[in-house]
Design a protein around this motif. Structure first.
Motif, PDB file in Angstrom:
ATOM      1  N   THR A  26     111.517  36.817  71.422  1.00 26.30           N
ATOM      2  CA  THR A  26     110.052  36.817  71.561  1.00 26.30           C
ATOM      3  C   THR A  26     109.561  35.407  71.242  1.00 26.30           C
ATOM      4  N   ASP A  27     108.229  35.227  71.226  1.00 28.23           N
ATOM      5  CA  ASP A  27     107.691  33.887  70.939  1.00 28.23           C
ATOM      6  C   ASP A  27     107.952  33.447  69.503  1.00 28.23           C
ATOM      7  N   ILE A  28     108.224  34.406  68.616  1.00 29.07           N
ATOM      8  CA  ILE A  28     108.474  34.052  67.214  1.00 29.07           C
ATOM      9  C   ILE A  28     109.749  33.206  67.108  1.00 29.07           C
ATOM     10  N   THR A  29     110.659  33.384  68.064  1.00 32.13           N
ATOM     11  CA  THR A  29     111.911  32.617  68.063  1.00 32.13           C
ATOM     12  C   THR A  29     111.977  31.616  69.225  1.00 32.13           C
ATOM     13  N   ALA A  30     110.964  31.654  70.111  1.00 29.77           N
ATOM     14  CA  ALA A  30     111.019  30.858  71.345  1.00 29.77           C
ATOM     15  C   ALA A  30     111.185  29.369  71.044  1.00 29.77           C
ATOM     16  N   GLY A  31     112.076  28.736  71.790  1.00 27.05           N
ATOM     17  CA  GLY A  31     112.253  27.301  71.682  1.00 27.05           C
ATOM     18  C   GLY A  31     113.031  26.865  70.450  1.00 27.05           C
ATOM     19  N   LYS A  32     113.408  27.823  69.582  1.00 25.17           N
ATOM     20  CA  LYS A  32     114.081  27.432  68.341  1.00 25.17           C
ATOM     21  C   LYS A  32     115.594  27.662  68.418  1.00 25.17           C
ATOM     22  N   PRO A  43     102.040  37.854  74.496  1.00 22.54           N
ATOM     23  CA  PRO A  43     102.540  38.354  75.794  1.00 22.54           C
ATOM     24  C   PRO A  43     104.008  38.774  75.807  1.00 22.54           C
ATOM     25  N   ARG A  44     104.870  38.062  75.063  1.00 24.70           N
ATOM     26  CA  ARG A  44     106.309  38.409  75.065  1.00 24.70           C
ATOM     27  C   ARG A  44     106.712  39.158  73.800  1.00 24.70           C
ATOM     28  N   GLY A  45     105.712  39.610  73.038  1.00 24.80           N
ATOM     29  CA  GLY A  45     106.005  40.159  71.715  1.00 24.80           C
ATOM     30  C   GLY A  45     106.405  41.632  71.707  1.00 24.80           C
ATOM     31  N   ILE A  46     106.910  42.052  70.547  1.00 23.25           N
ATOM     32  CA  ILE A  46     107.333  43.439  70.348  1.00 23.25           C
ATOM     33  C   ILE A  46     106.116  44.370  70.383  1.00 23.25           C
ATOM     34  N   GLY A  47     104.989  43.901  69.822  1.00 24.64           N
ATOM     35  CA  GLY A  47     103.790  44.738  69.771  1.00 24.64           C
ATOM     36  C   GLY A  47     103.277  45.110  71.153  1.00 24.64           C
ATOM     37  N   LEU A  48     103.181  44.125  72.029  1.00 25.49           N
ATOM     38  CA  LEU A  48     102.654  44.421  73.372  1.00 25.49           C
ATOM     39  C   LEU A  48     103.646  45.265  74.179  1.00 25.49           C
ATOM     40  N   ALA A  49     104.942  44.991  74.021  1.00 28.72           N
ATOM     41  CA  ALA A  49     105.949  45.835  74.697  1.00 28.72           C
ATOM     42  C   ALA A  49     105.801  47.282  74.228  1.00 28.72           C
ATOM     43  N   THR A  50     105.494  47.461  72.943  1.00 28.95           N
ATOM     44  CA  THR A  50     105.302  48.806  72.385  1.00 28.95           C
ATOM     45  C   THR A  50     104.029  49.429  72.947  1.00 28.95           C
ATOM     46  N   ALA A  51     102.981  48.634  73.028  1.00 27.91           N
ATOM     47  CA  ALA A  51     101.720  49.136  73.595  1.00 27.91           C
ATOM     48  C   ALA A  51     101.937  49.615  75.037  1.00 27.91           C
ATOM     49  N   ARG A  52     102.693  48.842  75.797  1.00 29.05           N
ATOM     50  CA  ARG A  52     102.977  49.227  77.199  1.00 29.05           C
ATOM     51  C   ARG A  52     103.740  50.547  77.240  1.00 29.05           C
ATOM     52  N   ARG A  53     104.731  50.664  76.383  1.00 28.62           N
ATOM     53  CA  ARG A  53     105.553  51.875  76.354  1.00 28.62           C
ATOM     54  C   ARG A  53     104.720  53.083  75.910  1.00 28.62           C
ATOM     55  N   PHE A  54     103.886  52.879  74.877  1.00 23.14           N
ATOM     56  CA  PHE A  54     103.029  53.977  74.401  1.00 23.14           C
ATOM     57  C   PHE A  54     102.090  54.426  75.531  1.00 23.14           C
ATOM     58  N   ALA A  55     101.494  53.450  76.227  1.00 20.86           N
ATOM     59  CA  ALA A  55     100.564  53.784  77.317  1.00 20.86           C
ATOM     60  C   ALA A  55     101.301  54.554  78.420  1.00 20.86           C
ATOM     61  N   ARG A  93     124.576  40.679  72.879  1.00 21.77           N
ATOM     62  CA  ARG A  93     123.342  40.136  73.462  1.00 21.77           C
ATOM     63  C   ARG A  93     122.269  40.133  72.387  1.00 21.77           C
ATOM     64  N   LEU A  94     121.235  39.315  72.629  1.00 24.38           N
ATOM     65  CA  LEU A  94     120.076  39.386  71.748  1.00 24.38           C
ATOM     66  C   LEU A  94     119.299  40.647  72.099  1.00 24.38           C
ATOM     67  N   GLY A  95     118.454  41.089  71.180  1.00 27.29           N
ATOM     68  CA  GLY A  95     117.625  42.249  71.481  1.00 27.29           C
ATOM     69  C   GLY A  95     116.423  41.858  72.335  1.00 27.29           C
ATOM     70  N   THR A  96     115.818  42.858  72.956  1.00 27.86           N
ATOM     71  CA  THR A  96     114.587  42.628  73.717  1.00 27.86           C
ATOM     72  C   THR A  96     113.449  43.360  73.005  1.00 27.86           C
ATOM     73  N   ALA A  97     112.229  42.937  73.338  1.00 32.45           N
ATOM     74  CA  ALA A  97     111.052  43.609  72.761  1.00 32.45           C
ATOM     75  C   ALA A  97     111.075  45.098  73.116  1.00 32.45           C
ATOM     76  N   GLU A  98     111.581  45.404  74.312  1.00 31.30           N
ATOM     77  CA  GLU A  98     111.640  46.809  74.754  1.00 31.30           C
ATOM     78  C   GLU A  98     112.619  47.629  73.915  1.00 31.30           C
ATOM     79  N   ASP A  99     113.683  46.982  73.431  1.00 30.93           N
ATOM     80  CA  ASP A  99     114.631  47.698  72.558  1.00 30.93           C
ATOM     81  C   ASP A  99     113.905  48.230  71.323  1.00 30.93           C
ATOM     82  N   VAL A 100     113.024  47.396  70.765  1.00 32.58           N
ATOM     83  CA  VAL A 100     112.296  47.813  69.555  1.00 32.58           C
ATOM     84  C   VAL A 100     111.194  48.806  69.935  1.00 32.58           C
ATOM     85  N   ALA A 101     110.537  48.575  71.067  1.00 34.40           N
ATOM     86  CA  ALA A 101     109.465  49.480  71.524  1.00 34.40           C
ATOM     87  C   ALA A 101     109.993  50.914  71.643  1.00 34.40           C
TER      88      ALA A 101
END
Ligand code: NAD
Length: 249
Positions: free
Chosen positions: A190-196, A16-28, A213-221
């Motif tokens: 994203t969740d890959i770094t969440a809580g760490k 849900p918070r990942g780069i892939g889904l942010a990309t899917a949203r942007r592509f759509a 600042r840290l990057g956002t999934a949308e930055d990569v999307a």
């Protein structure tokens, strides 16, 4: 819209918070029909449903060649073709070199590097027959600086391998009209770094990031969208940093 009428496969796009889904949203949003491929079948179906009716979500383990072949065949059947492949799936493990076991090494290489090979091998014959396609591969700043923040040396090695593999694919398949490029993100929330990430760690990391600042999934999307679209029609074999200036060459 940048991707009007295009079809895209994105691996590792169910989180849900990942780069892939942010990309899917942007592509759509840019007019593409998207196939979300992920090892988590239910999450892939949910993620696709969240995008709307014309998108699909399928289980695919990118580290398993036959799983990639089956998923790609189903996507071609459902969407009629594949214009764009985003090799985004990946896993990490924050360990030091002397702690890496043989099983850890294999797992990290299998998903991050062999996964790029297998899914590309499944898609390229189709793109080659159509003399057109754009493939974007996920590497990392970890490949460039010998370690990110959360990836161990085996992760750096796998992501560095992605750079070599993608450049070789760009050379081999350029004459077939297929472009292949990489993105090298810095630290993305994203969740890959969440809580760490403790507050102290975060402050220290920010000192080394000029954009502060840290990057956002949308930055990569956004960069994946550029690479998928005709805006990058003359770009192949390139590596695009998305790291806020964390590494400036
Ligand atoms: P994430 O954990 O949110 O997403 C990774 C996705 O990959 C998940 O949906 C997971 O289910 C899927 N996946 C895992 N193994 C798989 C397999 N064998 N087959 C198919 N799918 C599988 O993490 P994210 O941060 O969105 O990561 C996306 C990509 O970006 C990864 O390749 C990661 O290494 C890379 N990356 C992330 C960062 C960062 O700071 N977040 C930085 C540089 C690179």
């Amino acid at each position: 819209m940048l991707l009007s009428g295009k079809t895209a496969i994105i691996s590792g796009a169910a989180s849900p918070r990942g780069i892939g889904l942010a990309t899917a949203r942007r592509f759509a949003a840019e007019g593409a029909r998207v196939a979300i491929l992920d090892i988590d079948a239910d999450a892939a179906a949910d993620a696709a449903a969240s995008l709307g009716k014309s998108h699909i979500g399928l289980r695919c383990d990118v580290a398993d060649k036959s799983s990639c072949e089956q998923a790609v065949a189903r996507v071609i059947e459902a969407l009629g073709g594949i214009d764009i492949l985003v090799n985004n799936a990946g896993i990490t493990q924050p360990v030091k070199l002397l702690e890496i076991t043989a099983a850890d090494w294999d797992r990290i290489q299998d998903v991050n590097l062999k996964g790029v090979l297998f899914l590309s091998q499944a898609v390229i014959p189709h793109m080659r027959a159509r003399k057109s396609g754009s493939i974007a591969c996920m590497s990392s700043v970890s490949a460039q600086r010998g370690g990110g923040i959360f990836g161990g040396p085996h992760y750096s090695a796998a992501k560095a391998g992605v750079l070599g593999l993608a450049k070789a694919m760009a050379r081999e398949f350029g004459p077939d009209g297929i472009r292949v490029n990489c993105v090298t993100p810095g630290l993305i929330g994203t969740d890959i770094t969440a809580g760490k990430l403790s507050d102290e760690m975060r402050a220290k990391i920010l000192e080394g990031i000029p954009l502060n600042r840290l990057g956002t999934a949308e930055d990569v999307a956004g960069i994946y969208t550029f690479l998928a679209s005709d805006l990058s029609a003359y770009v192949t074999g390139a590596v695009i940093d998305v790291n806020g200036g964390m590494l400036i060459h």
